[in-house]
Scaffold this motif. Structure first.
Motif, PDB file in Angstrom:
ATOM      1  N   ASN A  71       0.827  -1.209   0.000  1.00  0.00           N
ATOM      2  CA  ASN A  71       0.000   0.000   0.000  1.00  0.00           C
ATOM      3  C   ASN A  71       0.861   1.259   0.000  1.00  0.00           C
ATOM      4  O   ASN A  71       0.535   2.245  -0.668  1.00  0.00           O
ATOM      5  N   ILE A  72       1.945   1.222   0.749  1.00  0.00           N
ATOM      6  CA  ILE A  72       2.869   2.367   0.781  1.00  0.00           C
ATOM      7  C   ILE A  72       3.496   2.561  -0.590  1.00  0.00           C
ATOM      8  O   ILE A  72       3.592   3.689  -1.086  1.00  0.00           O
ATOM      9  N   LYS A  73       3.910   1.467  -1.225  1.00  0.00           N
ATOM     10  CA  LYS A  73       4.496   1.561  -2.564  1.00  0.00           C
ATOM     11  C   LYS A  73       3.488   2.117  -3.569  1.00  0.00           C
ATOM     12  O   LYS A  73       3.830   2.935  -4.417  1.00  0.00           O
ATOM     13  N   LEU A  74       2.236   1.675  -3.468  1.00  0.00           N
ATOM     14  CA  LEU A  74       1.191   2.165  -4.367  1.00  0.00           C
ATOM     15  C   LEU A  74       0.947   3.658  -4.168  1.00  0.00           C
ATOM     16  O   LEU A  74       0.799   4.413  -5.138  1.00  0.00           O
ATOM     17  N   LEU A  75       0.912   4.107  -2.928  1.00  0.00           N
ATOM     18  CA  LEU A  75       0.738   5.532  -2.643  1.00  0.00           C
ATOM     19  C   LEU A  75       1.899   6.342  -3.208  1.00  0.00           C
ATOM     20  O   LEU A  75       1.692   7.373  -3.851  1.00  0.00           O
ATOM     21  N   LEU A  76       3.122   5.869  -2.981  1.00  0.00           N
ATOM     22  CA  LEU A  76       4.301   6.577  -3.478  1.00  0.00           C
ATOM     23  C   LEU A  76       4.293   6.635  -5.002  1.00  0.00           C
ATOM     24  O   LEU A  76       4.595   7.679  -5.596  1.00  0.00           O
ATOM     25  N   LEU A  77       3.907   5.559  -5.645  1.00  0.00           N
ATOM     26  CA  LEU A  77       3.804   5.536  -7.098  1.00  0.00           C
ATOM     27  C   LEU A  77       2.766   6.551  -7.578  1.00  0.00           C
ATOM     28  O   LEU A  77       3.007   7.310  -8.532  1.00  0.00           O
ATOM     29  N   SER A  78       1.620   6.612  -6.902  1.00  0.00           N
ATOM     30  CA  SER A  78       0.569   7.573  -7.276  1.00  0.00           C
ATOM     31  C   SER A  78       1.047   9.010  -7.107  1.00  0.00           C
ATOM     32  O   SER A  78       0.782   9.861  -7.962  1.00  0.00           O
ATOM     33  N   VAL A  79       1.760   9.284  -6.018  1.00  0.00           N
ATOM     34  CA  VAL A  79       2.281  10.635  -5.780  1.00  0.00           C
ATOM     35  C   VAL A  79       3.271  11.004  -6.876  1.00  0.00           C
ATOM     36  O   VAL A  79       3.226  12.114  -7.418  1.00  0.00           O
ATOM     37  N   ARG A  80       4.160  10.076  -7.218  1.00  0.00           N
ATOM     38  CA  ARG A  80       5.136  10.346  -8.287  1.00  0.00           C
ATOM     39  C   ARG A  80       4.433  10.653  -9.608  1.00  0.00           C
ATOM     40  O   ARG A  80       4.822  11.564 -10.330  1.00  0.00           O
ATOM     41  N   GLU A  81       3.385   9.873  -9.936  1.00  0.00           N
ATOM     42  CA  GLU A  81       2.663  10.084 -11.194  1.00  0.00           C
ATOM     43  C   GLU A  81       1.940  11.422 -11.219  1.00  0.00           C
ATOM     44  O   GLU A  81       1.993  12.150 -12.209  1.00  0.00           O
ATOM     45  N   VAL A  82       1.264  11.752 -10.130  1.00  0.00           N
ATOM     46  CA  VAL A  82       0.480  12.991 -10.081  1.00  0.00           C
ATOM     47  C   VAL A  82       1.386  14.212 -10.139  1.00  0.00           C
ATOM     48  O   VAL A  82       1.083  15.190 -10.827  1.00  0.00           O
ATOM     49  N   LEU A  83       2.505  14.154  -9.427  1.00  0.00           N
ATOM     50  CA  LEU A  83       3.419  15.300  -9.403  1.00  0.00           C
ATOM     51  C   LEU A  83       4.342  15.357 -10.613  1.00  0.00           C
ATOM     52  O   LEU A  83       4.968  16.378 -10.863  1.00  0.00           O
ATOM     53  N   ARG A  84       4.431  14.234 -11.348  1.00  0.00           N
ATOM     54  CA  ARG A  84       5.345  14.140 -12.490  1.00  0.00           C
ATOM     55  C   ARG A  84       6.765  14.525 -12.076  1.00  0.00           C
ATOM     56  O   ARG A  84       7.380  15.434 -12.647  1.00  0.00           O
ATOM     57  N   PRO A  86      10.805  14.318 -11.611  1.00  0.00           N
ATOM     58  CA  PRO A  86      11.775  14.080 -12.681  1.00  0.00           C
ATOM     59  C   PRO A  86      12.356  12.662 -12.719  1.00  0.00           C
ATOM     60  O   PRO A  86      12.780  12.203 -13.777  1.00  0.00           O
ATOM     61  N   ARG A  87      12.378  11.963 -11.572  1.00  0.00           N
ATOM     62  CA  ARG A  87      12.949  10.612 -11.542  1.00  0.00           C
ATOM     63  C   ARG A  87      11.981   9.645 -10.870  1.00  0.00           C
ATOM     64  O   ARG A  87      11.356   9.978  -9.863  1.00  0.00           O
ATOM     65  N   ASP A  88      11.870   8.447 -11.402  1.00  0.00           N
ATOM     66  CA  ASP A  88      10.979   7.431 -10.837  1.00  0.00           C
ATOM     67  C   ASP A  88      11.506   6.802  -9.560  1.00  0.00           C
ATOM     68  O   ASP A  88      10.758   6.139  -8.842  1.00  0.00           O
ATOM     69  N   GLU A  94      13.155  13.063  -1.005  1.00  0.00           N
ATOM     70  CA  GLU A  94      13.513  13.777  -2.232  1.00  0.00           C
ATOM     71  C   GLU A  94      12.288  14.418  -2.878  1.00  0.00           C
ATOM     72  O   GLU A  94      12.360  15.543  -3.383  1.00  0.00           O
ATOM     73  N   ILE A  95      11.174  13.705  -2.866  1.00  0.00           N
ATOM     74  CA  ILE A  95       9.933  14.255  -3.420  1.00  0.00           C
ATOM     75  C   ILE A  95       9.504  15.481  -2.625  1.00  0.00           C
ATOM     76  O   ILE A  95       9.091  16.496  -3.191  1.00  0.00           O
ATOM     77  N   ASN A  96       9.615  15.413  -1.308  1.00  0.00           N
ATOM     78  CA  ASN A  96       9.251  16.541  -0.455  1.00  0.00           C
ATOM     79  C   ASN A  96      10.103  17.764  -0.783  1.00  0.00           C
ATOM     80  O   ASN A  96       9.582  18.870  -0.956  1.00  0.00           O
ATOM     81  N   ILE A  97      11.400  17.577  -0.891  1.00  0.00           N
ATOM     82  CA  ILE A  97      12.303  18.690  -1.226  1.00  0.00           C
ATOM     83  C   ILE A  97      11.964  19.232  -2.614  1.00  0.00           C
ATOM     84  O   ILE A  97      11.896  20.449  -2.824  1.00  0.00           O
ATOM     85  N   TRP A  98      11.732  18.329  -3.574  1.00  0.00           N
ATOM     86  CA  TRP A  98      11.410  18.740  -4.936  1.00  0.00           C
ATOM     87  C   TRP A  98      10.119  19.568  -4.970  1.00  0.00           C
ATOM     88  O   TRP A  98      10.036  20.585  -5.663  1.00  0.00           O
TER      89      TRP A  98
END
Length: 109
Positions: A71-84, A86-88, A94-98
């Motif tokens: 579930n944590i991995k799925l949430l992180l994947l969704s956040v990465r997709e929505v925010l687009r 730069p790196r998967d 890192e996402i927070n800083i970005w």
């Protein structure tokens, strides 16, 4: 506001612990009417948000406890997709800083 507090306090609907009969009636009403909480409120005599909360808390679909790794991995994947981002492979820090550097926000917050 004072008005909203008064409306919640003096709405004239049943409050307090749910009886077994009320819970059974709630499930019957959801079977008949779906998740039309205002309609269920009028038939059951409990506020719509209380009916919804009780239903969600007592159904099998409601997950309790610690999050599972998948579930944590799925949430992180969704956040990465929505925010687009730069790196998967960006982790949550890192996402927070970005997001702070780029003034980005998750749309559901």
């Amino acid at each position: 506001s004072v008005y909203r507090r008064a409306v919640r306090q003096f709405h004239g609907k049943q409050v307090g612990k749910w009886t077994e009969e009320e819970t059974a009636a709630l499930f019957r009403l959801v079977e008949v009417h779906g998740e039309s909480w205002k309609l269920i409120e009028n038939k059951l005599g409990r506020k719509d948000h209380c009916c919804r909360a009780k239903y969600l808390q007592t159904t099998e679909e409601f997950n309790r406890g610690k999050w599972k790794v998948e579930n944590i991995k799925l949430l992180l994947l969704s956040v990465r997709e929505v925010l687009r981002v730069p790196r998967d492979d960006m982790d949550i820090r890192e996402i927070n800083i970005w997001t702070l550097d780029n003034n980005e926000k998750i749309p559901w917050t």
